[in-house]
Design an enzyme around this catalytic site. Structure first.
Site, PDB file in Angstrom:
ATOM      1  N   ASP A  30      11.742  52.858  66.248  1.00  9.64           N
ATOM      2  CA  ASP A  30      12.790  53.798  66.456  1.00  9.64           C
ATOM      3  C   ASP A  30      14.037  53.327  66.558  1.00  9.64           C
ATOM      4  OD1 ASP A  30      14.336  55.981  67.535  1.00  9.64           O
ATOM      5  OD2 ASP A  30      12.954  56.494  68.929  1.00  9.64           O
ATOM      6  N   GLY A  31      14.876  53.482  65.747  1.00 10.34           N
ATOM      7  CA  GLY A  31      16.304  52.669  65.502  1.00 10.34           C
ATOM      8  C   GLY A  31      17.101  53.089  67.066  1.00 10.34           C
ATOM      9  N   GLN A  82       7.806  62.760  58.382  1.00  8.75           N
ATOM     10  CA  GLN A  82       8.192  63.628  57.321  1.00  8.75           C
ATOM     11  C   GLN A  82       7.627  63.868  55.989  1.00  8.75           C
ATOM     12  OE1 GLN A  82      12.039  61.296  57.105  1.00  8.75           O
ATOM     13  NE2 GLN A  82      10.795  59.558  56.876  1.00  8.75           N
ATOM     14  N   ASP A 140      21.805  53.937  57.996  1.00 10.94           N
ATOM     15  CA  ASP A 140      21.737  54.229  56.868  1.00 10.94           C
ATOM     16  C   ASP A 140      20.588  55.490  57.070  1.00 10.94           C
ATOM     17  OD1 ASP A 140      20.644  55.088  54.218  1.00 10.94           O
ATOM     18  OD2 ASP A 140      19.842  53.210  53.719  1.00 10.94           O
ATOM     19  N   SER A 141      21.168  56.679  57.700  1.00 14.90           N
ATOM     20  CA  SER A 141      20.273  57.622  58.201  1.00 14.90           C
ATOM     21  C   SER A 141      19.931  58.738  56.981  1.00 14.90           C
ATOM     22  CB  SER A 141      20.869  58.240  59.410  1.00 14.90           C
ATOM     23  OG  SER A 141      22.106  58.922  59.079  1.00 14.90           O
ATOM     24  N   THR A 142      19.278  59.461  57.381  1.00 15.94           N
ATOM     25  CA  THR A 142      18.983  61.059  56.600  1.00 15.94           C
ATOM     26  C   THR A 142      19.927  61.947  57.162  1.00 15.94           C
ATOM     27  OG1 THR A 142      17.381  61.549  58.099  1.00 15.94           O
ATOM     28  CG2 THR A 142      16.769  60.585  56.009  1.00 15.94           C
ATOM     29  N   PRO A 159      14.186  64.034  62.465  1.00 22.72           N
ATOM     30  CA  PRO A 159      14.245  62.860  63.216  1.00 22.72           C
ATOM     31  C   PRO A 159      15.599  62.273  63.369  1.00 22.72           C
ATOM     32  CG  PRO A 159      13.035  62.890  61.161  1.00 22.72           C
ATOM     33  CD  PRO A 159      13.433  64.236  61.426  1.00 22.72           C
ATOM     34  N   HIS A 178      24.444  52.334  48.382  1.00 20.97           N
ATOM     35  CA  HIS A 178      23.854  51.149  49.008  1.00 20.97           C
ATOM     36  C   HIS A 178      25.184  49.958  49.047  1.00 20.97           C
ATOM     37  CE1 HIS A 178      19.811  52.771  47.914  1.00 20.97           C
ATOM     38  NE2 HIS A 178      20.092  52.827  49.213  1.00 20.97           N
ATOM     39  N   ASP A 236      14.013  52.386  52.139  1.00 14.52           N
ATOM     40  CA  ASP A 236      13.869  51.954  50.644  1.00 14.52           C
ATOM     41  C   ASP A 236      14.444  50.662  50.490  1.00 14.52           C
ATOM     42  OD1 ASP A 236      16.897  52.280  50.047  1.00 14.52           O
ATOM     43  OD2 ASP A 236      16.566  54.313  50.940  1.00 14.52           O
TER      44      ASP A 236
HETATM   45  N1  SPD Z   1      22.037  63.770  52.061  1.00 20.86           N
HETATM   46  C1  SPD Z   1      21.511  62.531  51.980  1.00 20.86           C
HETATM   47  C2  SPD Z   1      22.024  61.356  52.740  1.00 20.86           C
HETATM   48  C3  SPD Z   1      21.046  60.457  52.777  1.00 20.86           C
HETATM   49  C4  SPD Z   1      21.651  59.113  53.167  1.00 20.86           C
HETATM   50  N2  SPD Z   1      20.694  58.172  53.526  1.00 20.86           N
HETATM   51  C5  SPD Z   1      19.872  57.609  51.920  1.00 20.86           C
HETATM   52  C6  SPD Z   1      19.234  56.529  52.219  1.00 20.86           C
HETATM   53  C7  SPD Z   1      19.433  55.588  50.931  1.00 20.86           C
HETATM   54  N3  SPD Z   1      19.108  54.260  51.379  1.00 20.86           N
END
Ligand code: SPD
Length: 276
Positions: free
Chosen positions: A138-139, A32, A156-158, A163, A63, A87
Site C-alpha cells: 500500500d503506497g 479491482q 502514478d495513480s488511477t 482504492p 510515462h 504497468d
Molecule cells: N484517467 C486515467 C488516469 C490514469 C493515470 N495512471 C495511469 C497508469 C499508467 N502507468
C-alpha cells in the site's frame, strides 16, 4: 456501430469509445477489475475498473511526462519512488536517467504487474532491471513509514475513486513531504482541466500549503478524458521553470524535450484561472 466497442464514461455525460479487435484478459483481483484488450487504433490497452490506464500507442506521453520534468529539475535524482504505476512505464523512463541508482515501485495490486508483464512487454520490460525494487504494498502505508528517504517521488495513480482516493488527500502529500529528502520533489498525475477543475484547484492548494514551490504542467494524452492532462509538482527547493536548459538530458524520448520541459509549464489562461 458494428463490431465490439469499449466505452469509458469519462463523466456521466462524456465518453471515449475505441473499437476492439480482441479481448485478451479479464479478472477481478483483490482490489479491482483488470482487463487487457487489443484496439484497432491504439494497440493493446490496460483497463482498471473499466478506465483506460495505458495504451501502446500513446503511453509514452504520460510515462515520460510524469517523471522527466522532475528528474531533470533535481540535480541528483539518485533514489526515486513510484507509487502505483504497476504497468512499469514510469519505471522504464526513470531508469534511463543516468543519475538514478535505485527506482522503487510501490504498487498495491501485484496482479497489475503480472498482467502487464505478460501483455505489455514494451511498457513493463524495465521492471526486471537490477536497479528496480518492487514492493507489492500500500503506497499510503509506505509513505507513512518512509522519512527523509527519496529524492523524487512520482504518484502514478488511477483516478480519484475507489482504492486511489487516499492518494489525492492532503495528509498523503504531507507524508510525501516527509518521505522526501531536504531538497526532494514530487509529481502527481492530477486529471483533466476540462472536467476536473475543482479537484485540480483543491490539489494545487493543498500542495502549495505544504511545499514552497508548486507548479502545474500539461501534456496531450488522447486516451485520457478530454485529451488534455495535468500533473502537479511540489518541490522543497528546485524550481522546474528555472532549470538550466543545457542540463536537461536526452534520454531518447518521444514527447519530452528540453523545449517541452519549459513550454508544458506555460498554462492556457483558463487553466491558470483554475489555480486562482
Ligand atoms: N484517467 C486515467 C488516469 C490514469 C493515470 N495512471 C495511469 C497508469 C499508467 N502507468
Amino acid at each position: 456501430m458494428k463490431g465490439l466497442w469499449f466505452t469509458e464514461l469519462q463523466t456521466k455525460q462524456l465518453a471515449l469509445s475505441l473499437k476492439i479487435k480482441q479481448s485478451l484478459h479479464h479478472e477481478v483481483s483483490e482490489f479491482q477489475e483488470i482487463s487487457m484488450v487489443d484496439t484497432y487504433d491504439f494497440g493493446r490497452m490496460l483497463l482498471l475498473d473499466g478506465i483506460v490506464m495505458t495504451t501502446i500507442k500513446d503511453e509514452f506521453v504520460y510515462h515520460e511526462m510524469i517523471c522527466l520534468p522532475a528528474l531533470n529539475t533535481h540535480p541528483n535524482p539518485v533514489n526515486v519512488l513510484v507509487i502505483g504505476g504497476g504497468d512499469g512505464g514510469v519505471i522504464r523512463e526513470i531508469i534511463k536517467h543516468p543519475k538514478v541508482e535505485r527506482a522503487t515501485l510501490c504498487e498495491i495490486d501485484g496482479r497489475v504487474i503480472e498482467v502487464s508483464k505478460k501483455y505489455l512487454p514494451e511498457i513493463s520490460g524495465a521492471l526486471d532491471d537490477p536497479k528496480v525494487e518492487i514492493l507489492v504494498a500500500d503506497g499510503i502505508k509506505h509513505i507513512q513509514e518512509s522519512k527523509n528517504r527519496y529524492d523524487v517521488i512520482c504518484v502514478d495513480s488511477t483516478d480519484p475513486i475507489g482504492p486511489a482516493v487516499g492518494l489525492f488527500a492532503k495528509d498523503f502529500y504531507q507524508g510525501i513531504y516527509e518521505a522526501l529528502k531536504d531538497d526532494g520533489l514530487f509529481v502527481a498525475q492530477t486529471e483533466s482541466p476540462w472536467v476536473n477543475e475543482d479537484l485540480i484547484k483543491r490539489i494545487y492548494g493543498d500542495i502549495s500549503d505544504i511545499f514552497p514551490i508548486t507548479k502545474l504542467y500539461l501534456a496531450s494524452i488522447p486516451t485520457y478524458p478530454t485529451g488534455l492532462w495535468s500533473f502537479t509538482m511540489g518541490s522543497k527547493k528546485y524550481d522546474p521553470t528555472k532549470v538550466d536548459k543545457a542540463s536537461i538530458l536526452d534520454t531518447n524520448t518521444k514527447y519530452y524535450t528540453s523545449d517541452i520541459h519549459f513550454s508544458s509549464f506555460n498554462l492556457p489562461a483558463f487553466v491558470q484561472n483554475i489555480l486562482g
